[in-house]
Enzyme design. Structure first.
Site, PDB file in Angstrom:
ATOM      1  N   ILE A 129       0.875  -1.172   0.000  1.00 57.45           N
ATOM      2  CA  ILE A 129       0.000   0.000   0.000  1.00 57.45           C
ATOM      3  C   ILE A 129       0.912   1.222   0.000  1.00 57.45           C
ATOM      4  O   ILE A 129       1.659   1.409   0.970  1.00 57.45           O
ATOM      5  CB  ILE A 129      -0.874   0.063   1.282  1.00 57.45           C
ATOM      6  CG1 ILE A 129      -1.411  -1.303   1.672  1.00 57.45           C
ATOM      7  CG2 ILE A 129      -1.965   1.104   1.165  1.00 57.45           C
ATOM      8  CD1 ILE A 129      -2.420  -1.896   0.815  1.00 57.45           C
ATOM      9  N   LEU A 158       8.306   4.266  -0.056  1.00 54.78           N
ATOM     10  CA  LEU A 158       9.558   4.550   0.642  1.00 54.78           C
ATOM     11  C   LEU A 158      10.635   3.641   0.045  1.00 54.78           C
ATOM     12  O   LEU A 158      10.334   2.552  -0.470  1.00 54.78           O
ATOM     13  CB  LEU A 158       9.392   4.345   2.140  1.00 54.78           C
ATOM     14  CG  LEU A 158       8.288   5.226   2.751  1.00 54.78           C
ATOM     15  CD1 LEU A 158       8.066   4.892   4.226  1.00 54.78           C
ATOM     16  CD2 LEU A 158       8.607   6.713   2.603  1.00 54.78           C
ATOM     17  N   GLU A 166       3.230 -11.947  -2.655  1.00 52.34           N
ATOM     18  CA  GLU A 166       2.068 -11.617  -1.811  1.00 52.34           C
ATOM     19  C   GLU A 166       0.795 -12.247  -2.367  1.00 52.34           C
ATOM     20  O   GLU A 166      -0.148 -12.487  -1.631  1.00 52.34           O
ATOM     21  CB  GLU A 166       1.897 -10.100  -1.679  1.00 52.34           C
ATOM     22  CG  GLU A 166       2.516  -9.517  -0.422  1.00 52.34           C
ATOM     23  CD  GLU A 166       3.748  -8.689  -0.691  1.00 52.34           C
ATOM     24  OE1 GLU A 166       4.283  -8.789  -1.823  1.00 52.34           O
ATOM     25  OE2 GLU A 166       4.183  -7.961   0.218  1.00 52.34           O
ATOM     26  N   ASP A 189      -0.395  12.255   8.486  1.00 53.59           N
ATOM     27  CA  ASP A 189       0.034  10.854   8.546  1.00 53.59           C
ATOM     28  C   ASP A 189      -0.508  10.202   9.821  1.00 53.59           C
ATOM     29  O   ASP A 189      -0.968  10.880  10.734  1.00 53.59           O
ATOM     30  CB  ASP A 189       1.570  10.811   8.525  1.00 53.59           C
ATOM     31  CG  ASP A 189       2.102   9.436   8.139  1.00 53.59           C
ATOM     32  OD1 ASP A 189       1.395   8.704   7.436  1.00 53.59           O
ATOM     33  OD2 ASP A 189       3.231   9.101   8.549  1.00 53.59           O
TER      34      ASP A 189
HETATM   35  C1  LIG Z   1      -3.287   2.771   4.836  1.00 59.45           C
HETATM   36  C2  LIG Z   1      -1.826   2.510   4.623  1.00 59.45           C
HETATM   37  C3  LIG Z   1      -1.055   3.464   3.982  1.00 59.45           C
HETATM   38  C4  LIG Z   1       0.322   3.234   3.753  1.00 59.45           C
HETATM   39  N1  LIG Z   1       1.036   4.174   3.080  1.00 59.45           N
HETATM   40  C5  LIG Z   1       2.335   3.902   2.768  1.00 59.45           C
HETATM   41  C6  LIG Z   1       3.056   4.837   1.947  1.00 59.45           C
HETATM   42  O1  LIG Z   1       2.551   5.884   1.541  1.00 59.45           O
HETATM   43  N2  LIG Z   1       4.347   4.531   1.633  1.00 59.45           N
HETATM   44  C7  LIG Z   1       4.958   3.377   2.071  1.00 59.45           C
HETATM   45  O2  LIG Z   1       6.112   3.146   1.706  1.00 59.45           O
HETATM   46  N3  LIG Z   1       4.286   2.492   2.871  1.00 59.45           N
HETATM   47  C8  LIG Z   1       3.003   2.725   3.216  1.00 59.45           C
HETATM   48  N4  LIG Z   1       2.301   1.828   3.989  1.00 59.45           N
HETATM   49  C9  LIG Z   1       3.001   0.650   4.538  1.00 59.45           C
HETATM   50  C10 LIG Z   1       3.203  -0.480   3.537  1.00 59.45           C
HETATM   51  O3  LIG Z   1       2.094  -0.697   2.711  1.00 59.45           O
HETATM   52  C11 LIG Z   1       3.500  -1.803   4.273  1.00 59.45           C
HETATM   53  O4  LIG Z   1       4.655  -1.638   5.022  1.00 59.45           O
HETATM   54  C12 LIG Z   1       3.651  -2.984   3.343  1.00 59.45           C
HETATM   55  O5  LIG Z   1       3.934  -4.150   4.107  1.00 59.45           O
HETATM   56  C13 LIG Z   1       4.767  -2.755   2.356  1.00 59.45           C
HETATM   57  O6  LIG Z   1       4.877  -3.876   1.513  1.00 59.45           O
HETATM   58  P1  LIG Z   1       6.262  -4.222   0.805  1.00 59.45           P
HETATM   59  O7  LIG Z   1       7.231  -4.558   1.908  1.00 59.45           O
HETATM   60  O8  LIG Z   1       5.900  -5.373  -0.071  1.00 59.45           O
HETATM   61  O9  LIG Z   1       6.661  -3.015   0.042  1.00 59.45           O
HETATM   62  C14 LIG Z   1       0.929   2.037   4.212  1.00 59.45           C
HETATM   63  C15 LIG Z   1       0.138   1.083   4.864  1.00 59.45           C
HETATM   64  C16 LIG Z   1      -1.217   1.304   5.069  1.00 59.45           C
HETATM   65  C17 LIG Z   1      -2.039   0.254   5.754  1.00 59.45           C
END
Ligand SMILES: Cc1cc2nc3c(=O)[nH]c(=O)nc-3n(C[C@H](O)[C@H](O)[C@H](O)COP(=O)(O)O)c2cc1C
Length: 322
Positions: free
Chosen positions: A188, A204, A251, A300
């Site tokens: 997300i 990020l 995933e 945030d």
């Molecule tokens: C509502 C919501 C918003 C999020 N927004 C961000 C975001 O803007 N940027 C980011 O890097 N992670 C964001 N996250 C966290 C990541 O989605 C989360 O850490 C996820 O496990 C990342 O998956 P990955 O490790 O496959 O990239 C958000 C999570 C949620 C639930």
């Protein structure tokens, strides 16, 4: 029971008294967030706004769901695993144990090792997604001038934010190689709307999607990185996307475990990616390799506004929906 779609889960929540429908007109600008914020603070229900008013004052013509995972109970209800319904945090402990197991430095070495694997680890191995040719999420396909994000009920959550924000997109990417870390990733990453067919992709640097983008650039690819943003999926798939699944496991496969049934995917219309067939909306497109834009400031979950940072631009080539 495994939930096929978000609609299935909404029906279940409503029956269980965990969801209410609001028929009064509610604006995407600040109003929806304020109602949700109060409900979240008091452990209130999920809400389906059925009469959503867009930023331009026009009816959105589609409902908006908020506060879905506002309580631990509803998160637990969204996880089906082996067909057994859970309703408490304690009952999700097995998922944590499985994640620790998958992250262990030593994979199972032989039959004996494999026999000793956790039952859930065996289940996840058998959860490769299926493929369908025809999917509800592609009942409507918008391309070219018909692509217009301002027609969707995208929220402005806090005062002073620079533009509407897509708050919960499941961003699907694949890396440049056949290596395991380049397999499907879901995360997300919030998306600031820049125009009718453009957003910012705020991943990020250490996130799966950002890593795919970096490796795509390093591989010398000329065309930008294909990506899809899935909005509204069955609860197991949504929860899989927010789970830090090790990048040796897709995933999509992990989603199969969380749903208690393998996930059905369909080929996207304009990019070489597979997306969940039962989703509500998919934004298909590419994350550009050489165009970045200032993102934020947005409120945030920390309780503060983030500072402005640069992230790559996502250009949309199709919007598909039910
Ligand atoms: C509502 C919501 C918003 C999020 N927004 C961000 C975001 O803007 N940027 C980011 O890097 N992670 C964001 N996250 C966290 C990541 O989605 C989360 O850490 C996820 O496990 C990342 O998956 P990955 O490790 O496959 O990239 C958000 C999570 C949620 C639930």
């Amino acid at each position: 029971m495994a939930y096929k779609s978000l609609r299935d889960f909404i029906a279940k929540l409503e029956k269980a008294g965990e969801l209410v429908r609001v028929t009064e007109p509610v604006s995407t600008v600040l109003e929806m967030t304020e109602i949700q914020r109060r409900l979240l603070a008091t452990g209130g229900p999920a809400v389906l706004f059925e009469n959503v008013v867009r930023a331009d004052g026009e009816p959105a013509g589609m409902p908006c769901l908020v506060n879905l995972f506002g309580t631990v109970k509803r998160v637990a209800m969204g996880v089906t695993l082996d067909g057994v319904e859970r309703t408490t945090a304690g009952e999700l402990r097995e998922v944590g144990e499985l994640l620790a197991f998958l992250r262990a430095p030593e994979p199972p070495r032989g039959i004996k090792d494999a026999m000793e694997m956790l039952p859930l680890a065996k289940t996840v191995m058998s959860m490769r997604p299926g493929v369908v040719k025809k999917a509800p999420v592609q009942e409507i396909v918008l391309r070219g001038d018909d692509i217009d994000l301002t027609k969707l009920p995208i929220q402005t959550c806090w005062p002073g934010e620079p533009a509407p924000l897509i708050t919960w997109p499941l961003v699907v990417t694949k890396g440049p190689s056949d290596d395991r870390e380049d397999n499907y990733n879901l995360g997300i990453y919030r998306m600031q709307v820049l125009g009718k067919n453009r957003t910012i992709m705020r991943w990020l640097a250490h996130r799966g999607g950002a890593q795919h983008h970096q490796r795509w650039k390093k591989a010398g690819k000329r065309e930008p990185l294909p990506a899809c943003a899935v909005i509204g999926a069955d609860p197991g798939t949504i929860l899989a996307a927010v789970t830090p699944v090790p990048d040796t496991l897709s995933e999509y496969q992990f989603a199969g475990l969380m749903r208690g049934a393998k996930l059905d995917l369909v080929a996207a219309k304009t990019v070489p990616l597979m997306v969940p067939a039962q989703a509500e909306i998919v934004l298909e497109g590419h994350v550009l390799l050489d165009e970045y834009a200032d993102e934020g400031p947005y409120g945030d979950h920390t309780g503060y506004y983030n500072s402005v940072e640069r992230f790559p631009v996502f250009e949309i080539s199709a919007i598909t929906m039910r």
